[in-house]
Design an enzyme around this catalytic site. Structure first.
Site, short mmCIF file in Angstrom:
data_model
loop_
_atom_site.label_atom_id
_atom_site.label_comp_id
_atom_site.label_asym_id
_atom_site.label_seq_id
_atom_site.Cartn_x
_atom_site.Cartn_y
_atom_site.Cartn_z
N GLY A 95 1.00 -1.16 -0.11
CA GLY A 95 -0.11 0.19 -0.11
C GLY A 95 0.88 1.24 -0.10
N SER A 176 4.58 -5.77 -2.65
CA SER A 176 4.81 -4.26 -2.86
C SER A 176 5.51 -3.65 -1.82
CB SER A 176 3.19 -3.48 -2.93
OG SER A 176 3.41 -2.20 -3.56
#
Length: 498
Positions: A95, A176
């Site tokens: 995120g 991520s």
């Protein structure tokens, strides 16, 4: 139906039964005051009901549902009725270091089919987790989010046996920003002996921030809040005001970083004393099996954002700085000449520069140091937005990893709905999940004949698509041109140094 109470170091917890899986949600592993290091939560004696996700970490869009002091919780899915210690996967969400949470990942399907114990965690985000204020009079406030993740790992290692997990078979995993956290966390001396394997999906190429950059971000935030003369007052700034200030300066700051983002783990010399890639290169982690993965069209999502993400501009600038305008022009020309009918050459070049090549470089470092490493790329387009319209872009592998076949799951924090999977989705997702669970269980994602470990000179790259197949990473004109330009740039640096 509720479970029996399970003891932990802090107090007993009660979960719920979800079919053949027991779930424990919102289990506190730490508590923290603003800009202070996390500490163990207050102990309790009566069984604590842990049947719903804990508070979100404060983040844009979820300020009202957040609780900054009690957001440090984790979630556990463990198969019922298994009479042996099971391997454990600890997952750190992504995120961009500013959004997300463990509640977006339901591990029941993976736990049942492992069988394995699946753990997802929360950590502090944005300014609360990454704003470096220790040089501005707040001595503890450095790399707090990474310290949160380490506290969660400590808790899992100390308590997971009570939930059926094997504390000596823990896989650190993340996607991520979470993958960047995994790579950094794995190199910390404090984490040694507390995990056995590591999985990093779509780790950005440059997310370890310099101390100077972190200081500059902190200075600008304090200036924006008019607190330069009283930095300690930031502890009492209302959350909406703090996050609004960060948002105002964020885009300008992101343009000045190598990664195109504001926050990330910082090479502060305290929590992170060494560049993580150097630790992999010197062989300190050669006994840790490593799986590195990415998605074929990583950059599409960021190109289509409004406005396009800062990492687009910063990546192009870096390539031009490394190889000159002529080198950039040659690369773009080659990508145009070799583009698939459905491929954007500019996006493909940036995806290679920012995502694929850094992952390959880390694989080479680990392999050269004697470590076992596997490299993969996810080429399948899930029949779920945004992938249905954008292709196998950032997060496509993650959507399939957490699917409850034959359905994609809802993502409440991201506000994405799940839905039914196509036969192709099921086929690729099943192979991906099977590989992950095998890696978590035995330390390699597939049998060697089907997917060899990454070694020179073949450099095998597994492609998750239809069909699953393995290709040499270093084949093709694109790879050869990158190698030629890199060699020329290295020669130039040697001449200039001499």
């Amino acid at each position: 139906m509720l479970t029996n109470a399970v003891p932990t170091a802090n107090g007993p917890v009660i979960g719920a039964k979800q079919g053949a899986v027991r779930t424990f949600k919102g289990v506190p592993f730490a508590t923290a005051r603003r800009f202070a290091k996390a500490t163990p939560p207050p102990a309790w004696t009566e069984p604590r009901r842990c049947t719903g996700y804990g508070a979100f970490a404060p983040q844009p869009g979820h300020i009202e549902q957040a609780d900054e002091e009690s957001c440090l919780s984790l979630n556990i899915w463990t198969p019922a009725g298994v009479d042996r210690p099971l391997p454990v996967m600890v997952f750190i969400h992504g995120g961009a270091f500013v959004t997300g949470g463990g509640a977006d990942y339901d591990g029941a399907f993976l736990a049942k089919h492992g069988p394995a114990v699946i753990v997802t965690i929360n950590y502090r985000l944005g300014p609360l987790g990454f704003l470096q204020l220790h040089r501005h009079g707040l001595g503890e406030a450095n790399n707090l989010a990474l310290s949160d993740a380490l506290a969660a790992l400590d808790w899992v290692h100390a308590n997971i046996a009570n939930f059926g997990g094997d504390p000596d078979a823990i896989t650190l995993s993340g996607q991520s920003a979470g993958a960047s956290m995994v790579i950094a966390l794995a190199t910390l001396p404090q984490a040694r002996g507390k995990f056995s394997r590591a999985l990093a999906l779509s780790a950005p190429g440059r997310t370890i921030m310099s101390a100077d950059h972190a200081d500059e971000v902190a200075r600008r935030v304090l200036d924006e809040l008019e607190l330069a003369r009283d930095p300690a007052a930031i502890r009492s700034v209302p959350l909406p005001k703090l996050f609004t200030a960060v948002e105002r300066i964020g885009r300008r700051v992101a343009d000045e970083t190598e990664s195109g983002i504001v926050f990330g783990p910082v090479l502060d010399g305290i929590v992170i004393a060494r560049e993580p890639r150097d630790v992999f290169a010197d062989g300190s982690l050669r006994d840790v099996p490593l799986w590195l993965g990415s998605c074929r069209d990583e950059m599409v999502m960021f190109l289509k954002s409004t406005p396009p993400a800062a990492m687009i501009r910063t990546t192009e600038r870096q390539v031009r700085a490394a190889f000159g305008d002529a080198g950039w022009g040659r690369l773009l020309s080659y990508y145009r000449a070799t583009a698939r009918p459905d491929e954007d050459p500019y996006e493909a070049l940036l995806s290679d520069a920012f995502w694929h090549r850094p992952m390959a470089d880390l694989a080479r470092l680990h392999a050269a140091a004697g470590g076992a490493v596997w490299l993969s790329r996810f080429d399948h387009r899930p029949a779920l937005e945004p992938f249905l319209s954008q292709g196998p872009t950032h997060g496509a592998d993650n959507a399939c990893l957490w699917a409850h076949l034959p359905d994609f799951i809802d993502r409440p924090i991201l506000k994405r709905r799940g839905g039914p999977m196509t036969p192709a989705d099921i086929d690729v997702a099943a192979r991906f999940q099977t590989s992950l669970l095998r890696f978590v269980t035995v330390g390699e994602p597939d049998v060697a004949e089907a997917w060899p470990r990454f070694e020179l000179p073949q450099e095998p790259l597994a492609i998750f698509g239809q069909p699953f197949h393995v290709v040499p990473l270093n084949e093709g004109v694109r790879s050869r041109l990158w190698a030629e330009l890199s060699a020329s740039n290295n020669d130039k640096k040697i001449r200039e140094a001499g």
